[in-house]
Design a protein around this motif. Sequence first.
Motif, PDB file in Angstrom:
ATOM      1  N   LYS A  92      43.481 -55.919 166.592  1.00 47.93           N
ATOM      2  CA  LYS A  92      44.818 -55.552 167.043  1.00 47.93           C
ATOM      3  C   LYS A  92      45.171 -56.409 168.246  1.00 47.93           C
ATOM      4  O   LYS A  92      44.340 -56.623 169.125  1.00 47.93           O
ATOM      5  N   LYS A  93      46.406 -56.913 168.258  1.00 48.06           N
ATOM      6  CA  LYS A  93      46.852 -57.737 169.371  1.00 48.06           C
ATOM      7  C   LYS A  93      47.897 -56.974 170.176  1.00 48.06           C
ATOM      8  O   LYS A  93      48.848 -56.444 169.610  1.00 48.06           O
ATOM      9  N   ILE A  94      47.690 -56.911 171.475  1.00 46.64           N
ATOM     10  CA  ILE A  94      48.638 -56.279 172.382  1.00 46.64           C
ATOM     11  C   ILE A  94      49.052 -57.327 173.400  1.00 46.64           C
ATOM     12  O   ILE A  94      48.193 -57.895 174.087  1.00 46.64           O
ATOM     13  N   ASN A  95      50.349 -57.603 173.462  1.00 48.75           N
ATOM     14  CA  ASN A  95      50.886 -58.654 174.332  1.00 48.75           C
ATOM     15  C   ASN A  95      50.202 -59.998 174.082  1.00 48.75           C
ATOM     16  O   ASN A  95      49.906 -60.743 175.014  1.00 48.75           O
TER      17      ASN A  95
ATOM     18  N   GLY B 112      44.013 -60.338 171.761  1.00 51.29           N
ATOM     19  CA  GLY B 112      43.242 -59.587 170.774  1.00 51.29           C
ATOM     20  C   GLY B 112      42.174 -58.727 171.421  1.00 51.29           C
ATOM     21  O   GLY B 112      41.656 -59.049 172.489  1.00 51.29           O
ATOM     22  N   GLY B 113      41.860 -57.627 170.742  1.00 50.74           N
ATOM     23  CA  GLY B 113      40.860 -56.704 171.265  1.00 50.74           C
ATOM     24  C   GLY B 113      39.496 -56.838 170.629  1.00 50.74           C
ATOM     25  O   GLY B 113      38.654 -55.972 170.791  1.00 50.74           O
ATOM     26  N   GLY B 114      39.257 -57.905 169.885  1.00 50.83           N
ATOM     27  CA  GLY B 114      37.968 -58.100 169.222  1.00 50.83           C
ATOM     28  C   GLY B 114      38.045 -57.719 167.753  1.00 50.83           C
ATOM     29  O   GLY B 114      38.665 -56.730 167.385  1.00 50.83           O
ATOM     30  N   TYR B 115      37.416 -58.523 166.924  1.00 53.19           N
ATOM     31  CA  TYR B 115      37.468 -58.325 165.474  1.00 53.19           C
ATOM     32  C   TYR B 115      36.508 -57.240 165.016  1.00 53.19           C
ATOM     33  O   TYR B 115      35.421 -57.084 165.570  1.00 53.19           O
ATOM     34  N   SER B 116      36.927 -56.522 163.983  1.00 50.03           N
ATOM     35  CA  SER B 116      36.048 -55.579 163.296  1.00 50.03           C
ATOM     36  C   SER B 116      36.253 -55.770 161.791  1.00 50.03           C
ATOM     37  O   SER B 116      37.304 -56.222 161.351  1.00 50.03           O
ATOM     38  N   THR B 117      35.248 -55.417 161.020  1.00 52.40           N
ATOM     39  CA  THR B 117      35.305 -55.580 159.578  1.00 52.40           C
ATOM     40  C   THR B 117      36.088 -54.436 158.963  1.00 52.40           C
ATOM     41  O   THR B 117      35.809 -53.270 159.238  1.00 52.40           O
ATOM     42  N   VAL B 118      37.075 -54.771 158.114  1.00 52.90           N
ATOM     43  CA  VAL B 118      37.860 -53.732 157.453  1.00 52.90           C
ATOM     44  C   VAL B 118      37.627 -53.709 155.949  1.00 52.90           C
ATOM     45  O   VAL B 118      37.825 -52.681 155.313  1.00 52.90           O
ATOM     46  N   VAL B 119      37.239 -54.829 155.359  1.00 55.39           N
ATOM     47  CA  VAL B 119      36.981 -54.895 153.920  1.00 55.39           C
ATOM     48  C   VAL B 119      35.746 -55.755 153.695  1.00 55.39           C
ATOM     49  O   VAL B 119      35.622 -56.832 154.277  1.00 55.39           O
TER      50      VAL B 119
END
Length: 172
Positions: free
Chosen positions: A79-82, A85-92
Amino acid sequence: SRSQMCASLAHAKPQSRRTYCLLLTLGGLQAGVDRPCVTGLYYNGLAVDLKVSMSTKGAMFTFRDTELSETGFEVLRQKKINGIGGGYSTVVIIDSELSGCATTFDSITFYDSSSITTPGEVWEYKVRTKYSETITANIDSDSYEFTTPWYGTLEGVVTAGDSEVWVPAARV
């Protein structure tokens, strides 16, 4: 150096297209100004042409495979805020290869349902190509920024002026 089957599938999109030109140099001097050039698909093992689209299920993914010996893929999200990025996580997790180079992955089975809950949120996705540990390290694709759109259904009736007469086939 790929097979004819690969060349037939390699309809390059801008992210994966490369132009190759020959430059002949003899004794330190360049020979001629006309250089033969050709455009082709860039094969370096990572997923290319990543696109994220919206459906009622969630964010859907398509990408093109440029590797012959991968063991699977992971779709990563942050998720990017302003703009940060807050760091990647695996979603699929896709635990299989795509059986051949230049094959396009496009499946309704794999989607991210949690990124579509709030319109206007900005997410950044990338695809990690996974290998067996003995071949090479996993490599990540270029990222793709996705803004969650407003998504809904609007129903209503169009009437003519102050009357209660419905207007059929009206475009709003």
